[in-house]
Motif scaffolding. Structure first.
Motif, PDB file in Angstrom:
ATOM      1  N   THR A 110       0.467  -0.765   0.038  1.00  0.00           N
ATOM      2  CA  THR A 110       0.183  -0.235   0.144  1.00  0.00           C
ATOM      3  C   THR A 110       0.513   0.838  -0.089  1.00  0.00           C
ATOM      4  OG1 THR A 110      -0.337  -0.065   2.147  1.00  0.00           O
ATOM      5  CG2 THR A 110      -1.590  -1.240   1.374  1.00  0.00           C
ATOM      6  N   SER A 111       0.380   2.169  -0.465  1.00  0.00           N
ATOM      7  CA  SER A 111       1.130   4.005  -0.452  1.00  0.00           C
ATOM      8  C   SER A 111      -0.006   4.681  -0.872  1.00  0.00           C
ATOM      9  CB  SER A 111       2.372   3.258  -1.715  1.00  0.00           C
ATOM     10  OG  SER A 111       2.712   4.376  -2.434  1.00  0.00           O
ATOM     11  N   ARG A 114      -0.452   5.542  -4.302  1.00  0.00           N
ATOM     12  CA  ARG A 114      -0.752   3.586  -5.524  1.00  0.00           C
ATOM     13  C   ARG A 114      -1.714   4.350  -6.292  1.00  0.00           C
ATOM     14  NH1 ARG A 114       0.169  -1.982  -5.270  1.00  0.00           N
ATOM     15  NH2 ARG A 114      -0.682  -2.210  -6.700  1.00  0.00           N
ATOM     16  N   ASP A 118      -0.873   3.673  -9.980  1.00  0.00           N
ATOM     17  CA  ASP A 118      -2.847   2.678 -11.219  1.00  0.00           C
ATOM     18  C   ASP A 118      -2.957   3.757 -12.611  1.00  0.00           C
ATOM     19  OD1 ASP A 118      -1.736   1.108  -8.946  1.00  0.00           O
ATOM     20  OD2 ASP A 118      -3.750   0.716  -8.247  1.00  0.00           O
TER      21      ASP A 118
END
Length: 136
Positions: A110-111, A114, A118
């Motif tokens: 997780t970031s 993200r 993406d």
């Protein structure tokens, strides 16, 4: 009085010209930044693909031996090495028409960036290499 009006008119024209120049510079800078981001994203995407192909080529022979001998533990050991790479989420050795010989996986990292990454890159990429010795 004419000189005062001329001076006032020149100041108004100068301000308008300054605004147009600043707006044009901003738009050009913004457009060039977007182009650079897309070029960098494309190069990073190609680098990711190249690295994945290199990793698969490194484990192809050991995976072939594990599949040939039907040794799930050996397969898991081979695949566990792939999990050392932070971008690998799932790895498997599959024999056609059989259940997976070996599968290893870990949760997606997780970031806070993200969703952004993406959007630019594919969120999940799937790479395969054939273990068929007859394949070119």
């Amino acid at each position: 009085m004419n000189t005062e009006q001329d001076l006032n008119l020149k100041q108004k024209l100068s301000m308008k010209l300054l605004k147009v120049v600043l707006l044009a510079a901003f738009c050009l800078g913004f457009a060039l930044s977007l182009i650079q981001i897309f070029i960098d994203a494309r190069q990073s995407s190609l680098a990711i693909d190249s690295e994945a192909e290199q990793m698969l080529s490194m484990i192809r022979e050991p995976s072939l031996r594990a599949a040939y001998r039907i040794e799930p533990q050996m397969g898991e050991e081979i695949l566990t090495g792939l999990l050392e790479h932070k971008s690998v989420h799932v790895a498997a050795i599959k024999i056609p028409d059989e259940p997976e010989l070996a599968v290893v996986e870990r949760p997606l990292s997780t970031s806070r960036y993200r969703q952004f990454s993406d959007y630019i890159f594919e969120p999940i990429r799937i790479y395969r290499v054939s273990l068929d010795t007859r394949a070119p």
